[in-house]
Enzyme design. Structure first.
Site, PDB file in Angstrom:
ATOM      1  N   LEU A  60       0.760  -1.128   0.116  1.00 51.29           N
ATOM      2  CA  LEU A  60       0.121  -0.037   0.038  1.00 51.29           C
ATOM      3  C   LEU A  60       0.860   1.232  -0.038  1.00 51.29           C
ATOM      4  O   LEU A  60       0.978   1.879   0.917  1.00 51.29           O
ATOM      5  CB  LEU A  60      -1.025  -0.062   1.415  1.00 51.29           C
ATOM      6  CG  LEU A  60      -1.956  -1.250   1.298  1.00 51.29           C
ATOM      7  CD1 LEU A  60      -2.494  -1.308   2.612  1.00 51.29           C
ATOM      8  CD2 LEU A  60      -2.884  -1.158   0.268  1.00 51.29           C
ATOM      9  N   PHE A  62       3.261   7.355   7.357  1.00 51.74           N
ATOM     10  CA  PHE A  62       3.564   8.565   6.380  1.00 51.74           C
ATOM     11  C   PHE A  62       3.162   8.389   4.891  1.00 51.74           C
ATOM     12  O   PHE A  62       3.564   9.207   3.993  1.00 51.74           O
ATOM     13  CB  PHE A  62       5.199   8.783   6.375  1.00 51.74           C
ATOM     14  CG  PHE A  62       5.953   7.688   6.385  1.00 51.74           C
ATOM     15  CD1 PHE A  62       6.276   7.035   4.991  1.00 51.74           C
ATOM     16  CD2 PHE A  62       6.464   6.741   7.465  1.00 51.74           C
ATOM     17  CE1 PHE A  62       7.080   5.881   4.925  1.00 51.74           C
ATOM     18  CE2 PHE A  62       7.213   5.618   7.366  1.00 51.74           C
ATOM     19  CZ  PHE A  62       7.435   5.178   5.977  1.00 51.74           C
ATOM     20  N   TYR A  63       2.354   7.316   4.515  1.00 57.03           N
ATOM     21  CA  TYR A  63       1.924   7.217   3.104  1.00 57.03           C
ATOM     22  C   TYR A  63       0.776   7.850   2.963  1.00 57.03           C
ATOM     23  O   TYR A  63      -0.670   7.300   3.338  1.00 57.03           O
ATOM     24  CB  TYR A  63       1.542   5.590   2.963  1.00 57.03           C
ATOM     25  CG  TYR A  63       2.793   4.786   2.606  1.00 57.03           C
ATOM     26  CD1 TYR A  63       4.151   5.539   2.530  1.00 57.03           C
ATOM     27  CD2 TYR A  63       2.843   3.413   2.502  1.00 57.03           C
ATOM     28  CE1 TYR A  63       5.112   4.639   2.391  1.00 57.03           C
ATOM     29  CE2 TYR A  63       3.842   2.611   2.436  1.00 57.03           C
ATOM     30  CZ  TYR A  63       5.016   3.354   2.301  1.00 57.03           C
ATOM     31  OH  TYR A  63       6.355   2.312   2.210  1.00 57.03           O
ATOM     32  N   GLY A  64       0.730   9.140   2.672  1.00 57.97           N
ATOM     33  CA  GLY A  64      -0.276  10.002   2.758  1.00 57.97           C
ATOM     34  C   GLY A  64      -0.124  11.152   3.735  1.00 57.97           C
ATOM     35  O   GLY A  64       0.777  11.378   4.387  1.00 57.97           O
TER      36      GLY A  64
END
Length: 329
Positions: A19, A51-53
């Protein structure tokens, strides 16, 4: 099939799903379709990050919404989450590690347990022993998370880590154009301690699909614009290797991405290697289906691929700018 924390990974093989961070998030329903398709294809190892987004809309937000809608899928998924950064810099201090894990747990809202937590990078200002002790004593032993993994680490760090707690996986970059772990001791250290390698970017951040043919194909603002091996001065040389691999894939009657992922799988437990689990990113059903199709590679074909790799030298680092300073391996 590999196992992590007693759970089988990939009911129909090594199917996995990353993801990953995307500059422009797609509609949730489209993501949900891809996530459903991944489970249908046996891809039950899901890898996300705090921290993905943005703090308001990241991979954990997506996961919470997915498992709220499909609670029956929670136990089917082995969920690995990266965190431990502060302002996008490694911070393995006890305070920040607690903040990071607690934030991730809060975002998931009890809809899914974090099976694996890993600090995305090693904090050079905090002893790895200090970081791992907090995770082990305050989160694993209390049942708040299932286990601890490492990410982008050196062999020396692995050796330190195993003396503190059980390490259930090590996430490192591995692909046809990133084979560093076999020369820097990481693969050997993982094998010695029976630690599975979670191989991220197995299709070379998209380069190994053959669909990126010039630097301009990478959108403005895309992270890859900062990566030296995608820079104009290095791109052409690296494309020569990709073109050879694309030709091989055509002869094999598979897509370049399928070849790249299957090659990574073929290395698992070969010649003293550790278990290796690739995690290609995917955002559409079509890409999930493509990535999950295994392509058998004979000894002769693997030897031919090795010959291709030996005839080219990939130029440019895996990371550029400040990000390059946080890479141990």
């Amino acid at each position: 099939m590999p196992e992590i924390l007693g759970k089988q990974i990939g009911s129909t093989g090594y199917g996995l799903m990353g993801l990953t961070w995307r500059p422009t998030p797609q509609p949730e329903e489209e993501s949900f379709k891809a996530m459903k398709a991944s489970l249908a294809a046996g891809c039950n190892f899901w890898n996300g990050g705090e921290f993905y987004g943005t703090p308001e809309n990241n991979s954990l937000t997506l996961l919470e919404h997915y498992f709220t809608k499909y609670p029956e899928d929670a136990d089917k998924v082995v969920l690995s989450i990266k965190g431990g950064l502060k302002d996008m810099h490694p911070d393995g201090s006890p305070e920040n590690v607690r903040r990071s894990v607690d934030t991730c747990l809060k975002l998931l809202n009890g809809k899914k347990k974090i099976d694996i937590f890993e600090c995305a990078r090693v904090d050079k200002n905090t002893p790895i022993e200090t970081t791992l002790k907090v995770l082990d004593e305050e989160y694993v032993k209390t049942g708040k998370i299932g286990g601890i993994a490492l990410s982008e680490v050196s062999a020396a760090t692995i050796e330190k880590a195993v003396k503190v707690t059980k390490i259930v996986a090590a996430e490192v970059e591995l692909s046809l154009w990133a084979t560093d772990i076999f020369s820097n001791g990481v693969a050997q250290s993982c094998a010695r301690h029976n630690i599975p390698v979670v191989a991220y970017s197995p299709i070379g951040r998209g380069m190994l699909t053959g669909q990126i043919t010039k630097p301009e194909d990478i959108p403005e603002g895309d992270f890859r614009r900062t990566v030296p091996r995608f820079s104009p001065e290095n791109f052409g040389k690296n494309l020569e290797l990709v073109n050879e691999l694309v030709k091989f894939a055509k002869q094999k009657n598979c897509t370049p991405a399928q070849l790249a992922i299957s090659w990574v799988k073929s290395l698992s437990k070969k010649d003293g290697n550790p278990e290796i689990i690739p995690i290609p990113g995917a955002t559409t059903v079509e890409r999930v289906v493509e990535n999950s199709k295994d392509v058998a590679l004979s000894k002769e074909e693997l030897a031919e691929i090795d010959s291709i790799l030996k005839s080219f030298t990939v130029v440019g680092g895996r990371y550029g700018g400040p990000a390059a300073l946080h890479i141990e391996g």
